[in-house]
Structure formats: C-alpha cells, structure tokens
Design a protein around this motif. Structure first.
Motif, mmCIF file in Angstrom:
data_model
loop_
_atom_site.group_PDB
_atom_site.id
_atom_site.type_symbol
_atom_site.label_atom_id
_atom_site.label_comp_id
_atom_site.label_asym_id
_atom_site.label_seq_id
_atom_site.Cartn_x
_atom_site.Cartn_y
_atom_site.Cartn_z
ATOM 1 N N GLN A 106 0.824 -1.202 0.000
ATOM 2 C CA GLN A 106 0.000 0.000 0.000
ATOM 3 C C GLN A 106 0.864 1.259 0.000
ATOM 4 O O GLN A 106 0.542 2.242 -0.660
ATOM 5 C CB GLN A 106 -0.932 0.008 1.213
ATOM 6 N N SER A 107 1.964 1.233 0.727
ATOM 7 C CA SER A 107 2.871 2.384 0.765
ATOM 8 C C SER A 107 3.480 2.642 -0.606
ATOM 9 O O SER A 107 3.605 3.797 -1.030
ATOM 10 C CB SER A 107 3.990 2.155 1.785
ATOM 11 N N ARG A 108 3.860 1.564 -1.299
ATOM 12 C CA ARG A 108 4.417 1.716 -2.646
ATOM 13 C C ARG A 108 3.370 2.297 -3.604
ATOM 14 O O ARG A 108 3.676 3.154 -4.417
ATOM 15 C CB ARG A 108 4.931 0.379 -3.169
ATOM 16 N N MET A 109 2.128 1.810 -3.490
ATOM 17 C CA MET A 109 1.056 2.293 -4.359
ATOM 18 C C MET A 109 0.768 3.765 -4.075
ATOM 19 O O MET A 109 0.537 4.540 -4.993
ATOM 20 C CB MET A 109 -0.215 1.466 -4.153
ATOM 21 N N ALA A 110 0.781 4.153 -2.811
ATOM 22 C CA ALA A 110 0.504 5.544 -2.448
ATOM 23 C C ALA A 110 1.600 6.466 -2.963
ATOM 24 O O ALA A 110 1.316 7.604 -3.358
ATOM 25 C CB ALA A 110 0.385 5.667 -0.932
ATOM 26 N N ALA A 111 2.829 5.993 -2.978
ATOM 27 C CA ALA A 111 3.932 6.814 -3.476
ATOM 28 C C ALA A 111 3.773 7.083 -4.972
ATOM 29 O O ALA A 111 4.097 8.174 -5.453
ATOM 30 C CB ALA A 111 5.261 6.130 -3.199
ATOM 31 N N HIS A 112 3.268 6.102 -5.710
ATOM 32 C CA HIS A 112 3.071 6.283 -7.147
ATOM 33 C C HIS A 112 1.857 7.162 -7.445
ATOM 34 O O HIS A 112 1.814 7.829 -8.472
ATOM 35 C CB HIS A 112 2.899 4.933 -7.850
ATOM 36 N N ALA A 113 0.874 7.168 -6.565
ATOM 37 C CA ALA A 113 -0.351 7.913 -6.796
ATOM 38 C C ALA A 113 -0.242 9.374 -6.366
ATOM 39 O O ALA A 113 -1.124 10.167 -6.661
ATOM 40 C CB ALA A 113 -1.506 7.257 -6.056
ATOM 41 N N ALA A 114 0.818 9.727 -5.653
ATOM 42 C CA ALA A 114 0.973 11.093 -5.163
ATOM 43 C C ALA A 114 1.164 12.062 -6.329
ATOM 44 O O ALA A 114 1.840 11.756 -7.308
ATOM 45 C CB ALA A 114 2.173 11.161 -4.222
ATOM 46 N N PRO A 115 0.554 13.237 -6.224
ATOM 47 C CA PRO A 115 0.723 14.221 -7.291
ATOM 48 C C PRO A 115 2.162 14.715 -7.359
ATOM 49 O O PRO A 115 2.874 14.728 -6.365
ATOM 50 C CB PRO A 115 -0.228 15.353 -6.899
ATOM 51 N N SER A 116 2.565 15.146 -8.532
ATOM 52 C CA SER A 116 3.950 15.567 -8.715
ATOM 53 C C SER A 116 4.074 17.088 -8.642
ATOM 54 O O SER A 116 4.680 17.714 -9.505
ATOM 55 C CB SER A 116 4.465 15.048 -10.062
ATOM 56 N N GLY A 117 3.457 17.696 -7.677
ATOM 57 C CA GLY A 117 3.555 19.136 -7.519
ATOM 58 C C GLY A 117 2.189 19.774 -7.349
ATOM 59 O O GLY A 117 1.181 19.095 -7.149
ATOM 60 N N ARG A 118 2.163 21.074 -7.444
ATOM 61 C CA ARG A 118 0.931 21.823 -7.255
ATOM 62 C C ARG A 118 0.024 21.649 -8.477
ATOM 63 O O ARG A 118 0.478 21.746 -9.624
ATOM 64 C CB ARG A 118 1.284 23.292 -7.079
ATOM 65 N N PRO A 119 -1.281 21.408 -8.241
ATOM 66 C CA PRO A 119 -2.185 21.230 -9.385
ATOM 67 C C PRO A 119 -2.373 22.539 -10.155
ATOM 68 O O PRO A 119 -2.374 23.625 -9.573
ATOM 69 C CB PRO A 119 -3.490 20.771 -8.747
ATOM 70 N N ASP A 120 -2.558 22.416 -11.460
ATOM 71 C CA ASP A 120 -2.798 23.605 -12.283
ATOM 72 C C ASP A 120 -4.276 24.015 -12.159
ATOM 73 O O ASP A 120 -5.048 23.413 -11.424
ATOM 74 C CB ASP A 120 -2.410 23.344 -13.743
ATOM 75 N N LYS A 121 -4.655 25.058 -12.884
ATOM 76 C CA LYS A 121 -6.002 25.615 -12.765
ATOM 77 C C LYS A 121 -7.083 24.581 -13.082
ATOM 78 O O LYS A 121 -8.073 24.445 -12.348
ATOM 79 C CB LYS A 121 -6.130 26.814 -13.713
ATOM 80 N N HIS A 122 -6.879 23.810 -14.118
ATOM 81 C CA HIS A 122 -7.856 22.791 -14.519
ATOM 82 C C HIS A 122 -7.979 21.707 -13.431
ATOM 83 O O HIS A 122 -9.094 21.311 -13.065
ATOM 84 C CB HIS A 122 -7.455 22.165 -15.854
ATOM 85 N N ALA A 123 -6.854 21.231 -12.940
ATOM 86 C CA ALA A 123 -6.866 20.186 -11.908
ATOM 87 C C ALA A 123 -7.511 20.701 -10.629
ATOM 88 O O ALA A 123 -8.222 19.956 -9.943
ATOM 89 C CB ALA A 123 -5.449 19.699 -11.640
ATOM 90 N N ARG A 124 -7.289 21.967 -10.272
ATOM 91 C CA ARG A 124 -7.913 22.541 -9.071
ATOM 92 C C ARG A 124 -9.429 22.572 -9.217
ATOM 93 O O ARG A 124 -10.163 22.276 -8.269
ATOM 94 C CB ARG A 124 -7.385 23.955 -8.809
ATOM 95 N N ARG A 125 -9.910 22.917 -10.414
ATOM 96 C CA ARG A 125 -11.359 22.931 -10.645
ATOM 97 C C ARG A 125 -11.952 21.533 -10.515
ATOM 98 O O ARG A 125 -13.024 21.355 -9.924
ATOM 99 C CB ARG A 125 -11.678 23.495 -12.037
ATOM 100 N N VAL A 126 -11.254 20.532 -11.034
ATOM 101 C CA VAL A 126 -11.718 19.146 -10.925
ATOM 102 C C VAL A 126 -11.760 18.708 -9.470
ATOM 103 O O VAL A 126 -12.739 18.106 -9.020
ATOM 104 C CB VAL A 126 -10.827 18.206 -11.777
#
Length: 133
Positions: A106-126
C-alpha cells in the motif's frame, strides 16, 4: 508460558528493552526503553515495563512507526551481534508477515499515486468539483 512457573523452570531470561535492542528492533536501548514505556510493546497481550523479563516462548507485539510485528521469542541473545544472528532470536508469525507485506504494498502504491507538484487551474477545478459532490 505458565504464570506459576519459577524462573529456573523457564530458563534464562533477559530484560525486554535489552532483548528488543539485541534483536535489532531498535537502534538503541534507550529507544527500546521508550517504546516499552510508551505502550508500543506488549508481552503475551499485556502492557509491560522495561524491566520485564522475556523468556523463550513469549509472544511479543511490537509497534514501530506504522509497522506492527508479532513475534515469538525463540532464543535469548548473549550480545548484540550481526543482523543474521539477531533474526535467529525470534520467529515472526505468518499473520504478521502478511500484514506487513500488505502495508508495504500500500505504501508503494501511495507513493506512485501522489501528485507531482501543485495542481494547475484545470486540476484545481476538478478537485473542487469532486469535493462539492
């Protein structure tokens, strides 16, 4: 082990904090002592003090950070030796091994699912729409 057995009948024992240190569950004896005082170590399902003697056959539940180990004491070490020697002092239960492997996956899966930085405008709206439902 049976509660009515004398120390001679049980064989040699070792303080729980020293055993945890010798078996390499903790890097220092002070850390092992703090874990026992903090209630993160149980012997035969009961909370103990650092001076509690551990004998062959005792069942230990050790919580270290997010990991939980369930082990049975198989030997009393004479000294803090190499890791291979330390692993011979206990046998981890199959349920504990399975739970630990599941946690690591689960820890390995969570590390891969983590976002790679701050979300952009579109991702924030989603994300905002998801939170609102």
């Amino acid at each position: 082990m049976a509660a009515g057995m004398s120390e001679q009948q049980r064989g040699a024992g070792l303080r729980i904090d020293k055993w945890l240190w010798c078996a390499r569950f903790f890097k220092s004896r002070a850390q092992a002592t703090q874990a026992v005082i903090g209630g993160r170590v149980h012997v035969d399902a009961e909370r103990v003090k650092p001076s509690r003697m551990v004998y062959v056959g005792d069942r230990l539940e050790i919580t270290r950070e997010a990991l939980r180990f369930e082990v049975v004491v198989t030997a009393i070490p004479v000294r803090r030796g190499p890791a291979a020697e330390a692993q011979g002092c206990y046998a981890e239960t199959p349920a504990s091994i399975a739970a630990r492997e599941r946690h690591q996956a689960q820890s390995r899966m969570a590390a891969h699912a983590a976002p790679s930085g701050r979300p952009d405008k579109h991702a924030r709206r989603v994300l905002r729409d998801l939170r609102r439902g």
